[in-house]
Design an enzyme around this catalytic site. Structure first.
Site, short mmCIF file in Angstrom:
data_model
loop_
_atom_site.label_atom_id
_atom_site.label_comp_id
_atom_site.label_asym_id
_atom_site.label_seq_id
_atom_site.Cartn_x
_atom_site.Cartn_y
_atom_site.Cartn_z
N HIS A 155 -7.51 -23.92 10.70
CA HIS A 155 -6.25 -23.25 11.08
C HIS A 155 -5.20 -23.42 9.99
CE1 HIS A 155 -2.58 -22.08 13.12
NE2 HIS A 155 -2.07 -23.22 12.67
N HIS A 160 -2.31 -20.56 7.37
CA HIS A 160 -0.99 -20.73 6.76
C HIS A 160 -0.92 -20.54 5.25
CE1 HIS A 160 1.29 -22.19 10.26
NE2 HIS A 160 0.20 -22.86 10.63
N GLU A 201 3.79 -18.72 13.38
CA GLU A 201 2.52 -18.81 14.11
C GLU A 201 2.06 -17.49 14.73
OE1 GLU A 201 0.52 -21.18 13.86
OE2 GLU A 201 1.68 -22.98 13.41
N SER A 220 -5.85 -17.09 12.49
CA SER A 220 -6.97 -18.03 12.54
C SER A 220 -7.66 -18.00 13.91
CB SER A 220 -6.49 -19.46 12.24
OG SER A 220 -5.62 -19.91 13.26
FE FE Z 1 -0.01 -23.70 12.53
#
Ligand code: FE
Ligand code: PHE
Length: 300
Positions: A155, A160, A201, A220
């Site tokens: 993730h 990110h 997010e 993700s």
């Molecule tokens: Fe995160």
């Protein structure tokens, strides 16, 4: 998802530095033991990646996760993400953070640093304000292929890091970190956490080709990527800073509301003003549930 989720015990940070025995941070109300090894963390919560400790099965799991997501990016992820995801290097192995940091340094002066897992808010903000992105060292178990509760290395890296190669988004993340340190002093972290949630997010972006995802939690996720962009179920509302700060979020299911930005420049500019009066204003108004729709909402 990094650090912004309900840190219960506030660990004492030893200013002397290394091996200060920092306390682990747990999700929710601490029923679950933390997964990372916090014994090895420095006072700023960073640690060594220990790349040699990953097993062949760990690398294989990373490859399967990577390939499942890469196969569905087209038409769902924003161009900036698709253009940069290759910077992670070969999907055959969990990337080495130091090699990735060299590339990031050259592109946007960011780097990635290893952390044992979730870290306290202040430590998280401080790292971001220094253009250091904390990445969890461990990878999920094979039985967590479809869903993992806490952020793992997949993730954190896949979700990110690609957008940290984008100069405007990279600057937003640093500003967010600095803003977080200020929000801590003002006891307004909850409002700022919502901004993180609904942008970093779970953010969507409006493009000439249609809506696309840029949020790491979406990018993700095996199922939410398509859901967030194409499902008729959730509502998609235009970015509105105060509206976001008032809106609660769900951590255990797909979002019922996504907020849509027009550009990373819009996001950066809209969050540039001093938040102190905004926090005061938001504190005086009711919270909103994630399903609610207001007359002022710009609906996509
Ligand atoms: Fe995160
Ligand atoms: N402008 C914000 C403040 O004064 C800082 C910030 C910038 C927060 C960008 C989040 C994102 O607190």
């Amino acid at each position: 998802m990094a650090a912004l989720i309900d840190t219960t015990a506030e660990p004492a940070i030893d200013p002397r530095g290394v091996n200060s025995g920092v306390a682990p941070v747990t999700y929710g109300h601490g029923e679950r033991p933390p997964r990372g090894d916090y014994e090895q963390a420095r006072a700023d919560y960073t640690c060594e990646q220990d790349w040699g400790a990953y097993s062949a099965a760990d690398h294989e799991l990373y490859r399967r996760l990577y390939e499942r997501q890469a196969a569905q990016l087209s038409g769902l992820a924003c161009e900036e993400f698709i253009d940069a995801v290759g910077q992670l290097g070969s999907p055959a192995q969990i990337p080495r953070f130091d090699a990735l940091s060299e590339k990031l340094q050259r592109a946007t002066r960011w780097e990635v640093v290893a952390v044992p897992g979730l870290i306290p808010e202040e430590a998280f903000f401080s790292l971001l304000s220094q253009r250091r992105f904390p990445v969890t060292g461990w990878i999920r178990k094979p039985e967590e292929f479809d869903y993992v509760v806490e952020p793992d290395v997949f993730h954190d890296l896949f979700g990110h890091v690609p957008l940290l190669f984008n100069p405007m988004f990279a600057d937003y993340m640093q500003a967010y970190g600095a803003g977080g340190l200020k929000a801590s002093r003002l006891e307004s972290c909850e409002y700022l956490a919502r901004l993180y949630w609904y942008t970093v997010e779970f953010g969507l972006i409006d493009t000439p080709a249609g809506l696309r995802a840029y949020g790491a939690g979406i990018l993700s996720s095996a199922g939410e990527l398509r859901h967030s962009v194409t499902s008729r179920e959730p509502q998609r509302l235009g970015f509105d800073l105060e509206r976001i700060m008032r809106t609660r979020y769900k951590i255990d299911s797909y979002q019922s509301t996504y907020f849509v930005i027009d550009s990373f420049k819009q996001l950066f500019d809209a969050t540039a003003p001093d938040f102190e009066p905004i926090y005061e204003d938001v504190a005086g108004r009711p919270e909103l549930t994630t399903e609610v729709r207001l007359p002022s909402d710009r609906v996509f």
